[in-house]
Motif scaffolding. Structure first.
Motif, PDB file in Angstrom:
ATOM      1  N   PRO A 109       5.516  13.446   2.231  1.00 32.32           N
ATOM      2  CA  PRO A 109       5.475  13.917   3.626  1.00 32.32           C
ATOM      3  C   PRO A 109       4.538  13.060   4.477  1.00 32.32           C
ATOM      4  CG  PRO A 109       5.268  15.766   2.105  1.00 32.32           C
ATOM      5  CD  PRO A 109       5.146  14.520   1.274  1.00 32.32           C
ATOM      6  N   SER A 110       4.912  12.819   5.710  1.00 34.36           N
ATOM      7  CA  SER A 110       4.084  11.998   6.601  1.00 34.36           C
ATOM      8  C   SER A 110       2.750  12.698   6.863  1.00 34.36           C
ATOM      9  CB  SER A 110       4.814  11.771   7.922  1.00 34.36           C
ATOM     10  OG  SER A 110       6.038  11.121   7.677  1.00 34.36           O
ATOM     11  N   PRO A 111       1.688  11.914   7.069  1.00 33.27           N
ATOM     12  CA  PRO A 111       0.359  12.500   7.272  1.00 33.27           C
ATOM     13  C   PRO A 111       0.107  12.887   8.727  1.00 33.27           C
ATOM     14  CG  PRO A 111       0.209  10.110   7.038  1.00 33.27           C
ATOM     15  CD  PRO A 111       1.668  10.445   7.019  1.00 33.27           C
ATOM     16  N   VAL A 160       5.778  15.083  14.125  1.00 33.86           N
ATOM     17  CA  VAL A 160       6.919  14.343  13.553  1.00 33.86           C
ATOM     18  C   VAL A 160       6.957  12.957  14.194  1.00 33.86           C
ATOM     19  CG1 VAL A 160       8.406  16.269  12.883  1.00 33.86           C
ATOM     20  CG2 VAL A 160       8.543  15.360  15.219  1.00 33.86           C
ATOM     21  N   GLU A 161       7.588  12.015  13.494  1.00 26.74           N
ATOM     22  CA  GLU A 161       7.624  10.637  13.944  1.00 26.74           C
ATOM     23  C   GLU A 161       8.399  10.505  15.261  1.00 26.74           C
ATOM     24  OE1 GLU A 161       8.637  11.843  11.164  1.00 26.74           O
ATOM     25  OE2 GLU A 161       7.630  10.885   9.476  1.00 26.74           O
ATOM     26  N   SER A 162       8.233   9.325  15.888  1.00 28.96           N
ATOM     27  CA  SER A 162       8.858   9.072  17.195  1.00 28.96           C
ATOM     28  C   SER A 162      10.380   9.122  17.130  1.00 28.96           C
ATOM     29  CB  SER A 162       8.426   7.682  17.687  1.00 28.96           C
ATOM     30  OG  SER A 162       8.798   6.695  16.739  1.00 28.96           O
ATOM     31  N   ALA A 200       0.834  -1.216   0.000  1.00 27.86           N
ATOM     32  CA  ALA A 200       0.000   0.000   0.000  1.00 27.86           C
ATOM     33  C   ALA A 200       0.864   1.260   0.000  1.00 27.86           C
ATOM     34  CB  ALA A 200      -0.921  -0.002   1.215  1.00 27.86           C
ATOM     35  N   LYS A 201       1.999   1.220   0.688  1.00 27.05           N
ATOM     36  CA  LYS A 201       2.879   2.397   0.780  1.00 27.05           C
ATOM     37  C   LYS A 201       3.880   2.486  -0.351  1.00 27.05           C
ATOM     38  CE  LYS A 201       5.218   3.684   4.394  1.00 27.05           C
ATOM     39  NZ  LYS A 201       5.002   5.046   4.797  1.00 27.05           N
ATOM     40  N   GLY A 202       4.160   1.328  -0.975  1.00 25.85           N
ATOM     41  CA  GLY A 202       5.275   1.289  -1.931  1.00 25.85           C
ATOM     42  C   GLY A 202       6.592   1.413  -1.171  1.00 25.85           C
ATOM     43  N   ARG A 203       6.659   0.787   0.012  1.00 26.26           N
ATOM     44  CA  ARG A 203       7.839   0.928   0.878  1.00 26.26           C
ATOM     45  C   ARG A 203       8.864  -0.157   0.555  1.00 26.26           C
ATOM     46  NH1 ARG A 203       8.206   3.050   6.537  1.00 26.26           N
ATOM     47  NH2 ARG A 203       9.590   1.795   7.820  1.00 26.26           N
ATOM     48  N   PRO A 204      10.170   0.192   0.521  1.00 29.34           N
ATOM     49  CA  PRO A 204      11.192  -0.829   0.273  1.00 29.34           C
ATOM     50  C   PRO A 204      11.131  -1.919   1.358  1.00 29.34           C
ATOM     51  CG  PRO A 204      12.136   1.386   0.182  1.00 29.34           C
ATOM     52  CD  PRO A 204      10.739   1.532   0.693  1.00 29.34           C
ATOM     53  N   LYS A 257      15.334   8.724   0.420  1.00 29.27           N
ATOM     54  CA  LYS A 257      14.801  10.092   0.341  1.00 29.27           C
ATOM     55  C   LYS A 257      13.405  10.040   0.951  1.00 29.27           C
ATOM     56  CE  LYS A 257      14.037  14.162  -2.288  1.00 29.27           C
ATOM     57  NZ  LYS A 257      14.167  15.004  -3.438  1.00 29.27           N
ATOM     58  N   HIS A 258      13.039  11.041   1.669  1.00 25.62           N
ATOM     59  CA  HIS A 258      11.882  10.953   2.538  1.00 25.62           C
ATOM     60  C   HIS A 258      11.111  12.250   2.540  1.00 25.62           C
ATOM     61  CE1 HIS A 258      12.842   7.539   5.427  1.00 25.62           C
ATOM     62  NE2 HIS A 258      11.542   7.539   5.359  1.00 25.62           N
ATOM     63  N   TYR A 259       9.896  12.186   2.979  1.00 28.27           N
ATOM     64  CA  TYR A 259       9.143  13.357   3.417  1.00 28.27           C
ATOM     65  C   TYR A 259       9.022  14.443   2.356  1.00 28.27           C
ATOM     66  CZ  TYR A 259      11.245  11.219   7.613  1.00 28.27           C
ATOM     67  OH  TYR A 259      11.722  10.343   8.548  1.00 28.27           O
ATOM     68  N   PRO A 273       3.763   1.781  10.062  1.00 28.97           N
ATOM     69  CA  PRO A 273       4.608   2.863   9.555  1.00 28.97           C
ATOM     70  C   PRO A 273       3.733   4.082   9.288  1.00 28.97           C
ATOM     71  CG  PRO A 273       4.058   1.400   7.761  1.00 28.97           C
ATOM     72  CD  PRO A 273       3.392   0.832   9.007  1.00 28.97           C
ATOM     73  N   SER A 274       4.341   5.206   8.983  1.00 29.09           N
ATOM     74  CA  SER A 274       3.551   6.393   8.662  1.00 29.09           C
ATOM     75  C   SER A 274       2.662   6.100   7.441  1.00 29.09           C
ATOM     76  CB  SER A 274       4.479   7.566   8.383  1.00 29.09           C
ATOM     77  OG  SER A 274       5.475   7.193   7.449  1.00 29.09           O
ATOM     78  N   ALA A 275       1.440   6.646   7.464  1.00 24.23           N
ATOM     79  CA  ALA A 275       0.415   6.256   6.484  1.00 24.23           C
ATOM     80  C   ALA A 275       0.460   7.093   5.201  1.00 24.23           C
ATOM     81  CB  ALA A 275      -0.958   6.351   7.143  1.00 24.23           C
ATOM     82  N   ASN A 276       1.669   7.382   4.741  1.00 25.28           N
ATOM     83  CA  ASN A 276       1.844   8.119   3.482  1.00 25.28           C
ATOM     84  C   ASN A 276       2.384   7.162   2.425  1.00 25.28           C
ATOM     85  OD1 ASN A 276       4.143   8.280   5.458  1.00 25.28           O
ATOM     86  ND2 ASN A 276       5.224   8.751   3.555  1.00 25.28           N
ATOM     87  N   LEU A 277       2.283   7.572   1.154  1.00 22.64           N
ATOM     88  CA  LEU A 277       3.003   6.842   0.115  1.00 22.64           C
ATOM     89  C   LEU A 277       4.480   7.030   0.407  1.00 22.64           C
ATOM     90  CD1 LEU A 277       0.956   7.870  -3.046  1.00 22.64           C
ATOM     91  CD2 LEU A 277       1.017   5.611  -1.939  1.00 22.64           C
TER      92      LEU A 277
HETATM   93 MG    MG Z   1       7.606   7.073   7.386  1.00 24.72          MG
END
Ligand code: MG
Ligand code: AMP
Length: 337
Positions: free
Chosen positions: A147-149, A176-178, A52-56, A231-233, A139-143
């Motif tokens: 940027p994180s939601p 911001v994340e933990s 769903a995220k396309g996360r590595p 690369k992030h956010y 994980p954060s619920a973004n693609l």
């Molecule tokens: Mg994240």
């Protein structure tokens, strides 16, 4: 698939918990950012989070618990300092890394022999974990990469059609994340800065901040936390950190505006290309991701962001900004730093 947004209440938590019990995924509010939640022990469900995220696949997930007793089953060793930190900062935005037990599937920990665990402060998140009766990978619920939601609407804009339900718990209080830490040779090692700061942790043990927090890891370097490599956010616009303040900042942004430009300044008056992103590090953390998303909605080509202070939670803001900007820092006297 239609994606529903429902307000946080016990009825809707039961509905979300049923989805988790049946191996599904839901959008979950937490105090840091919104998470994409699934049963951490269900391999297929966790695989669906990555899809769903396309996360590595090598970027492990944080496992969320609602009661301290849940920890015993998931890890093989708990250092004394971790018990102290749990008593002090859980529930809250602190993630600790432990050797993992064989209950944690490989996919959840990205194939590492450790697992990241956190007990969120958010009442909605803990109610969902309690009701579903399982530890929750989230994980954060973004693609991946964006940027994180920090609101249910942000989750909807990335996950519409990919998940059945988002629980709306309002805007996230941290933004911001933990903070992510591991334990090395008697000291606390910060892998990702967050609202639980180095200063706060240093009351319990020596603290070291990983060099990957503020510097780009080289392509060949082995990083301690896989998330550091990516690369992030990032919004679609080109983000640049401007190492100037006050009149020098406004002058730099005005004279270097390229295409549609937005300039996020610290305590600036919001007019023309300028938008205030908060006078304190706490406000900057709350607003940063939301403002990066809004910049895209406004069709920005370039987003300048005034260099934040790196004190306290400011380090978390700077760490996210560096990654959003691909580590590009600019200023009046230097074209590229
Ligand atoms: Mg994240
Ligand atoms: P997110 O799920 O988007 O909040 O990101 C979780 C962060 O924690 C990523 O940077 C991961 O690489 C990091 N992480 C999760 N588990 C581990 C672990 N076992 N060891 C090191 N870093 C981890």
């Amino acid at each position: 698939m239609n994606t529903e947004i429902l307000p946080y209440n016990l009825h809707n938590i039961k509905k979300a918990a049923d989805i988790l019990k049946n191996g599904g995924i839901v959008g979950m509010p937490t105090e840091t950012v919104y998470g994409l939640a699934a049963n951490a022990l269900n391999e297929a469900a966790v695989c669906d989070i990555f899809k769903a995220k396309g996360r590595p696949q090598d970027n492990p997930l944080i496992v969320h618990i609602s009661r301290i007793e849940m920890l015993n089953d998931l890890v093989t060793e708990i250092p004394d300092v971790a018990r102290t930190l749990a008593a002090e900062f859980w529930p809250g935005p602190l993630t600790m890394i432990f050797p993992r037990s064989d209950r944690i599937p490989d996919v959840t920990s990205g194939g590492l022999d450790t697992v990241a665990i956190r007990m969120p402060a958010s009442e909605a998140a803990r109610a969902l974990i309690d009701e579903s009766g399982c530890p929750v990978a989230a994980p954060s619920a973004n693609l991946s990469g964006s940027p994180s939601p920090t609101t249910a609407q942000h989750v909807f804009s990335d996950m519409n059609g990919r998940i059945p339900l988002i629980i709306d718990g309002g805007a996230c209080s941290c933004g911001v994340e933990s903070t992510v830490i591991c334990f090395r040779e008697g000291h606390i090692h910060i892998l990702r800065p967050g609202s639980i700061t180095a200063e706060m942790l240093s009351q319990y043990a020596d603290v070291e901040i990983d060099k990957g927090v503020c510097a780009k890891p080289s392509d060949t370097e082995k990083v301690l936390s896989p998330g550091m490599k990516y690369k992030h956010y990032s919004p679609k616009a080109n983000v640049l950190i401007v190492d100037e303040h006050g009149a020098d900042f406004t002058e730099y942004c005005t004279s270097h505006a390229v295409g549609k430009t937005i300039a996020l300044g610290i305590g600036v008056s919001t007019q023309g290309i300028f938008v205030d992103y908060g006078i304190t590090p706490e406000l900057q953390a709350q607003r940063l991701f939301s403002l990066l998303r809004e910049s895209d909605e406004m069709g920005a080509d370039t987003v300048f962001v005034e260099m934040p202070s790196t004190d306290g939670i400011g380090l978390a803001v700077y760490n996210r900004l560096l990654r959003a900007a691909g580590f590009e820092v600019v200023g009046n006297d230097k074209a590229d730093r």
